[in-house]
Scaffold this motif. Structure first.
Motif, mmCIF file in Angstrom:
data_model
loop_
_atom_site.group_PDB
_atom_site.id
_atom_site.type_symbol
_atom_site.label_atom_id
_atom_site.label_comp_id
_atom_site.label_asym_id
_atom_site.label_seq_id
_atom_site.Cartn_x
_atom_site.Cartn_y
_atom_site.Cartn_z
ATOM 1 N N GLU A 53 0.808 -1.233 0.000
ATOM 2 C CA GLU A 53 0.000 0.000 0.000
ATOM 3 C C GLU A 53 0.838 1.280 0.000
ATOM 4 O OE1 GLU A 53 0.426 -1.272 4.317
ATOM 5 O OE2 GLU A 53 0.055 -2.226 2.387
ATOM 6 N N ASN A 54 2.010 1.250 0.641
ATOM 7 C CA ASN A 54 2.841 2.460 0.723
ATOM 8 C C ASN A 54 3.629 2.741 -0.550
ATOM 9 O OD1 ASN A 54 2.046 2.983 3.376
ATOM 10 N ND2 ASN A 54 3.630 1.629 4.208
ATOM 11 N N ARG A 55 3.557 1.834 -1.513
ATOM 12 C CA ARG A 55 4.334 2.001 -2.736
ATOM 13 C C ARG A 55 3.468 2.327 -3.948
ATOM 14 N NH1 ARG A 55 7.435 -3.039 -3.656
ATOM 15 N NH2 ARG A 55 8.227 -1.792 -5.375
ATOM 16 N N VAL A 56 2.162 2.508 -3.715
ATOM 17 C CA VAL A 56 1.252 2.862 -4.815
ATOM 18 C C VAL A 56 1.377 4.356 -5.118
ATOM 19 C CG1 VAL A 56 -1.154 3.017 -5.556
ATOM 20 C CG2 VAL A 56 -0.372 1.021 -4.263
ATOM 21 N N VAL A 57 1.752 4.671 -6.350
ATOM 22 C CA VAL A 57 1.853 6.066 -6.791
ATOM 23 C C VAL A 57 0.773 6.371 -7.821
ATOM 24 C CG1 VAL A 57 3.322 7.812 -7.884
ATOM 25 C CG2 VAL A 57 4.340 6.072 -6.367
ATOM 26 N N TYR A 58 0.703 5.540 -8.853
ATOM 27 C CA TYR A 58 -0.316 5.683 -9.892
ATOM 28 C C TYR A 58 -1.228 4.463 -9.893
ATOM 29 C CZ TYR A 58 2.830 9.300 -11.722
ATOM 30 O OH TYR A 58 3.612 10.409 -11.867
ATOM 31 N N THR A 59 -2.398 4.621 -10.496
ATOM 32 C CA THR A 59 -3.355 3.519 -10.570
ATOM 33 C C THR A 59 -3.785 3.298 -12.018
ATOM 34 O OG1 THR A 59 -5.367 4.875 -10.360
ATOM 35 C CG2 THR A 59 -4.224 4.246 -8.308
ATOM 36 N N ALA A 60 -4.647 2.314 -12.205
ATOM 37 C CA ALA A 60 -5.137 1.997 -13.549
ATOM 38 C C ALA A 60 -5.860 3.183 -14.183
ATOM 39 C CB ALA A 60 -6.065 0.786 -13.489
ATOM 40 N N VAL A 61 -6.522 3.994 -13.365
ATOM 41 C CA VAL A 61 -7.259 5.142 -13.901
ATOM 42 C C VAL A 61 -6.310 6.162 -14.535
ATOM 43 C CG1 VAL A 61 -8.679 7.137 -13.286
ATOM 44 C CG2 VAL A 61 -9.253 4.888 -12.380
ATOM 45 N N GLU A 62 -5.165 6.411 -13.890
ATOM 46 C CA GLU A 62 -4.181 7.345 -14.464
ATOM 47 C C GLU A 62 -3.601 6.795 -15.774
ATOM 48 O OE1 GLU A 62 -5.088 8.666 -10.765
ATOM 49 O OE2 GLU A 62 -3.761 6.915 -10.805
ATOM 50 N N VAL A 63 -3.423 5.461 -15.811
ATOM 51 C CA VAL A 63 -2.926 4.839 -17.042
ATOM 52 C C VAL A 63 -3.920 5.067 -18.179
ATOM 53 C CG1 VAL A 63 -2.263 2.678 -18.171
ATOM 54 C CG2 VAL A 63 -1.644 3.070 -15.783
ATOM 55 N N VAL A 84 3.793 -8.437 -10.097
ATOM 56 C CA VAL A 84 3.482 -7.006 -10.062
ATOM 57 C C VAL A 84 1.995 -6.808 -9.759
ATOM 58 C CG1 VAL A 84 5.317 -6.399 -11.687
ATOM 59 C CG2 VAL A 84 3.006 -6.858 -12.550
ATOM 60 N N LEU A 85 1.688 -5.615 -9.252
ATOM 61 C CA LEU A 85 0.304 -5.247 -8.944
ATOM 62 C C LEU A 85 -0.068 -3.994 -9.710
ATOM 63 C CD1 LEU A 85 -2.359 -5.169 -7.192
ATOM 64 C CD2 LEU A 85 -1.038 -3.790 -5.561
ATOM 65 N N LEU A 86 -1.238 -4.016 -10.372
ATOM 66 C CA LEU A 86 -1.825 -2.809 -10.944
ATOM 67 C C LEU A 86 -2.971 -2.396 -10.030
ATOM 68 C CD1 LEU A 86 -2.025 -0.688 -13.181
ATOM 69 C CD2 LEU A 86 -3.553 -2.235 -14.413
ATOM 70 N N PRO A 87 -2.796 -1.338 -9.239
ATOM 71 C CA PRO A 87 -3.809 -0.967 -8.243
ATOM 72 C C PRO A 87 -5.036 -0.300 -8.865
ATOM 73 C CG PRO A 87 -1.646 0.048 -7.789
ATOM 74 C CD PRO A 87 -1.625 -0.458 -9.190
ATOM 75 N N ALA A 88 -6.127 -0.349 -8.130
ATOM 76 C CA ALA A 88 -7.331 0.393 -8.502
ATOM 77 C C ALA A 88 -7.264 1.766 -7.841
ATOM 78 C CB ALA A 88 -8.581 -0.355 -8.044
ATOM 79 N N ALA A 89 -8.095 2.681 -8.317
ATOM 80 C CA ALA A 89 -8.142 4.025 -7.731
ATOM 81 C C ALA A 89 -9.217 4.076 -6.657
ATOM 82 C CB ALA A 89 -8.426 5.058 -8.816
ATOM 83 N N GLN A 90 -8.856 4.589 -5.485
ATOM 84 C CA GLN A 90 -9.828 4.702 -4.395
ATOM 85 C C GLN A 90 -10.751 5.901 -4.558
ATOM 86 O OE1 GLN A 90 -6.903 4.340 -1.018
ATOM 87 N NE2 GLN A 90 -8.515 3.066 -0.182
ATOM 88 N N SER A 91 -10.262 6.919 -5.257
ATOM 89 C CA SER A 91 -11.003 8.175 -5.337
ATOM 90 C C SER A 91 -11.966 8.239 -6.517
ATOM 91 C CB SER A 91 -10.024 9.352 -5.438
ATOM 92 O OG SER A 91 -9.201 9.208 -6.581
ATOM 93 N N ARG A 92 -12.071 7.146 -7.259
ATOM 94 C CA ARG A 92 -12.949 7.137 -8.427
ATOM 95 C C ARG A 92 -13.970 6.017 -8.292
ATOM 96 N NH1 ARG A 92 -9.844 9.927 -12.323
ATOM 97 N NH2 ARG A 92 -11.620 9.865 -13.753
ATOM 98 N N SER A 93 -15.111 6.190 -8.944
ATOM 99 C CA SER A 93 -16.159 5.174 -8.877
ATOM 100 C C SER A 93 -15.917 4.100 -9.927
ATOM 101 C CB SER A 93 -17.530 5.820 -9.107
ATOM 102 O OG SER A 93 -17.647 6.225 -10.461
#
Length: 265
Positions: A53-63, A84-93
């Motif tokens: 969690e502390n290493r997430v900078v960008y998410t799939a939404v930014e991509v 590798v992990l492609l994170p989801a964005a918490q601030s988007r629906s």
């Protein structure tokens, strides 16, 4: 050839994310390149269970918005090469992403990774449709509870309607003592209701909660617990290995017999 596999259930709280994190780690430990994709836009938990969690900078939404390259959003697991992990964005629906966008994103990932595991959100609405859009296989996770099994049955029908034919069942959090006392559905009961091939049974164990809270997948432990062994076996079966299923009922009986002998002694 790359395999895009969605891990889904319908009902929330059955352990999809825990299975995804551990299964991805287990497959990577066997020498494969694995990408884990968190498709739960608006919430996001896969990074927590992996301890990333502390290493997430960008998410799939930014991509998808062109604000960063895919490689910038991928979080590499330092404990295991090839994961590798492609994170989801918490601030988007969940509506921030479309099924076509997910298809394109996963298609690019599949060019570099042998396994792409997609952690599907609960429900059968937009998030579900996004998660299954590019998948050619599915792992349906359910607990041996009637509500979870009914939701899983609905999901199986939707997967088949989407053209996903390779569907396997994971029964999670089985409690042998409750099965013996006829207080919980057996694996056979669940199989009969869902009518899809079984690929694994994971027993209930407090160590699963501990490992999740610590962000340390069970399969990394030196002395594997039964859930860790079960996940490793699922990974092997996914690759085509013939692996016998753990006899969890026998394990429970052996434990009871040891306790009885102790008290008789």
């Amino acid at each position: 050839m790359s395999r895009i596999i969605v891990i889904t259930s319908g009902k929330g709280g059955v352990g999809k994310t825990t299975v995804t994190a551990n299964l991805g780690m287990a497959i990577a430990r066997s020498g494969h390149r694995v990408a884990l994709v968190d498709a739960d836009f608006g919430l996001r938990n896969l990074d927590l269970l992996l301890g990333l969690e502390n290493r997430v900078v960008y998410t799939a939404v930014e991509v998808l918005a062109g604000q960063c390259r895919l490689e910038q959003a991928l979080v590499k697991d330092k404990r295991q090469e090839g994961l590798v992990l492609l994170p989801a964005a918490q601030s988007r629906s969940k509506e921030a992403v479309t099924p076509n966008q997910m298809k394109k994103l996963l298609s690019v990932l599949s060019e570099k990774y042998e396994y792409v595991l997609v952690d599907c959100p609960a429900g059968i609405e937009t998030g579900f449709q996004n998660a299954i859009a590019a998948a050619s296989e599915a792992l349906v996770v359910t607990t041996p509870e009637i509500a979870a099994v009914r939701d899983a049955d609905r999901v199986v029908g939707l997967l088949e309607a989407q053209g996903i034919k390779r569907i396997h069942l994971i029964v999670n959090r089985l409690k042998p003592a409750m099965v013996q006392a006829e207080q919980m559905m057996s694996v056979q009961d669940v199989q009969e209701l869902l009518a899809i091939p079984l690929i694994g049974v994971v027993p209930d164990d407090e160590r699963v909660i501990v490992s999740s809270n610590r962000g340390e997948p069970l399969v990394l432990a030196e002395n594997l617990s039964l859930p860790g062994i079960a996940i490793n076996n699922i990974a092997r079966r996914l690759k085509g290995d013939k692996v016998p299923f753990l006899d969890l009922m026998a394990e429970h009986d052996n434990l009871l017999n040891r306790i009885r002998r102790l008290f008789r002694g």
